[in-house]
Design an enzyme around this catalytic site. Structure first.
Site, PDB file in Angstrom:
ATOM      1  CG  ASP A  59       1.456   9.378  -3.909  1.00  0.00           C
ATOM      2  OD1 ASP A  59       1.036   8.663  -2.995  1.00  0.00           O
ATOM      3  OD2 ASP A  59       2.651   9.452  -4.214  1.00  0.00           O
TER       4      ASP A  59
ATOM      5  CB  THR B  53       2.253   9.144   1.313  1.00  0.00           C
ATOM      6  OG1 THR B  53       1.286   9.138   0.277  1.00  0.00           O
ATOM      7  CG2 THR B  53       3.266   8.068   1.061  1.00  0.00           C
TER       8      THR B  53
END
Length: 533
Positions: free
Chosen positions: A66, A99
């Site tokens: 992430d 992201t």
């Protein structure tokens, strides 16, 4: 004086030369620092992206891909590089997903800026061009988007699975995606259909089992045991639940002082007073019919003592102590009750009602479940299981991304294709649009249009495909009018990505490009760094 007056114009001529070397150096240093951060996370883009193992100073180990988490844990010192960390945080807040994409796009834009600046184009011209490019890109993406209804559960599940496919727990996407959709839809308020507060979805992690054992609980889950003395209840049916913010233990003085007891009769009197004090409290609680107590954690003194637990067990009242202060709002909203701050305010109308409160054994620990809540608020709880702490933490981050994707679709109900299709289409249409523009602007827009090809290029590269062949073929397909043609990394070829169910919310792509453009404009406008000690 006359001589000085004659010399003045000559000195002003010599000052007309301005040395821009330092400004250029600082701008280039900023761009290089920001690009190095983008390159660090680039390999983790897409379903075949690599994971990063992060080892913190405290010895904690995190495995994730992430982008926001990776950058958050990086100790970035250069101010311009820090902007990229903040950028991925912004994308996490706005969209929750994408992201890594936003940082990779920013890196590509900055690379083109370097080329433009070396060619002698002024930073302001480049800055204005990137702003126009991002505005036009949002228009193109909106035109490509497909509207979606919240009743179309299948489409929502598809977009949540696309988000989960790039995570460590991608093999569990068929379980977590429907779970994320059901969680969000259960907390949507019909009075405010466009707003979703993800604080209404509580995620509880419990070690043991596998991610397959993750479940959605219509009620409350506490990751702690019931506090009970011998014979205290561990299961209560037709529960009347009170959330209390005071302690069932002997009071302490407000000031720091000690009491000296010199006689054993005085000792007996103190113990008797304690017993009477606790008994009177428990009688007041029992009088309202309450049979489950949730006690807020206190740092001043113990929430319960052995004596009070003994009396509560006799009164058949189930006790859960050390409830975090931050959780009180969620608990009272779920149970549809009011927190009680003082024993004098303990009334039956402040209680919540549930069918069952029980202690359940899970793995090597226990949890408390409250189910069948009467007039339950619009909240839900997800109980995540995992074989180790690393998997648990990553499952929680992945589920948060999936919840955010569904939230995006509730806010802005449009879907677009994934797999690099929108970026290639943007690149093609912006390239065509740049031919309509004039002068430097046209040249800049064309450069930024080419930069967007970094997403399909990186997807192909991370999947072990030949990026040049794939991107060339993608361009060709899009030029023929196949706007949804994208990279299918599982098959290793180009297919219609909408038919493959690889979809993402429009908000993820539009916010990624808008935020990336904003960040690049800011970096371009900086021409000096002033350090204040």
């Amino acid at each position: 004086m006359a001589a000085m007056a004659v010399q003045a114009p000559r000195s002003s001529k010599t000052e007309s030369y301005v040395d821009n070397k330092r400004k250029d150096d600082i701008r280039m240093a900023n761009i290089k620092a920001a690009r190095s951060v983008a390159d660090a996370v680039r390999t983790s883009l897409g379903p075949k992206g690599m994971d990063k193992m992060i080892s913190t100073a405290s010895g904690e180990v995190i495995i994730t891909n992430d982008g926001a988490t990776i950058l958050n844990k990086m100790e970035v010192l250069q101010p311009a590089a820090k902007m990229l960390v903040e950028l991925s945080k912004s994308q996490d807040v706005v969209a929750g997903d994408g992201t890594t994409t936003v940082v990779v796009i920013t890196g590509a834009f900055l690379k083109q800026c370097q080329t433009l600046l070396h060619a002698g184009i002024h930073p302001t011209v480049a800055s204005d061009s990137i702003h126009k490019t991002s505005m036009k890109a949002v228009e193109i993406l909106t035109a490509m988007a497909v509207p979606v209804e919240l009743s179309d559960r299948e489409s929502l599940v598809k977009s949540a699975s696309t988000s989960l496919n790039s995570k460590v727990v991608s093999q569990y996407s068929s379980l977590l995606a429907p779970l994320a959709v059901d969680s969000v839809l259960s907390v949507v308020d019909p009075a405010k259909p466009d707003l979703v507060d993800l604080r209404d979805v509580k995620i509880v992690k419990k070690l043991g089992g596998t991610v397959d054992d993750t479940e959605l609980v219509k009620g409350l889950v506490f990751d702690k045991k019931v506090s009970h003395a011998a014979g205290g209840p561990t299961r209560v049916e037709n529960a009347k639940i009170a959330v209390i913010q005071f302690q069932i233990s002997p009071p302490k003085t407000d000031i720091e002082q000690s009491i000296v007891v010199s006689d054993y009769t005085q000792m007996d009197r103190i113990l008797k007073e304690e017993r009477n004090y606790i008994l009177s409290m428990i009688k007041k609680i029992k009088a309202t019919g309450c049979n489950v107590l949730l006690i807020q954690k206190s740092i001043l003194r113990d929430a319960v003592t052995e004596l009070s637990l003994h009396y509560l067990a006799k009164a058949k009242i189930l006790v859960i102590k050390d409830v975090e202060r931050d959780d009180i709002e969620f608990i009272t909203k779920t149970l549809n009750c009011l927190p009680i701050a003082n024993i004098e305010h303990f009334r039956a109308e402040k209680l919540g009602f549930a069918d069952v409160v029980e202690e359940v054994s899970l793995g090597d620990g226990k949890i408390v479940k409250i189910t069948g809540i009467k007039d339950m608020g619009r909240t839900t709880t997800v109980l995540i299981r995992g074989s180790n702490q690393l998997v648990l933490d990553e499952a929680e981050r992945s589920l948060h991304d999936a919840l955010c994707v569904v939230r995006c679709l509730v806010n802005k109900r449009f879907l677009i294709a994934g797999g690099g299709a929108p970026e290639i289409e943007l690149s093609r249409q912006l390239g065509a649009w740049s031919k309509v523009l004039h002068g430097m602007e046209s040249f800049c827009v064309k450069s930024f249009a080419e930069a967007l090809e970094v997403v399909p290029y990186t997807l192909a590269e991370n999947a072990g495909l030949n990026p040049i062949t794939i991107v060339t073929e993608l361009r060709n397909r899009h030029a023929q009018g196949e706007i949804n043609a994208g990279i299918n990394v599982r098959k290793g070829q180009i297919t219609n990505i909408l038919e493959e169910n690889v979809v993402q919310p429009l908000l993820v792509s539009t916010s990624a490009i808008t935020l990336a453009a904003e960040c690049v404009r800011m970096i371009l406008k900086i021409d000096d760094i002033v350090t204040v000690r």
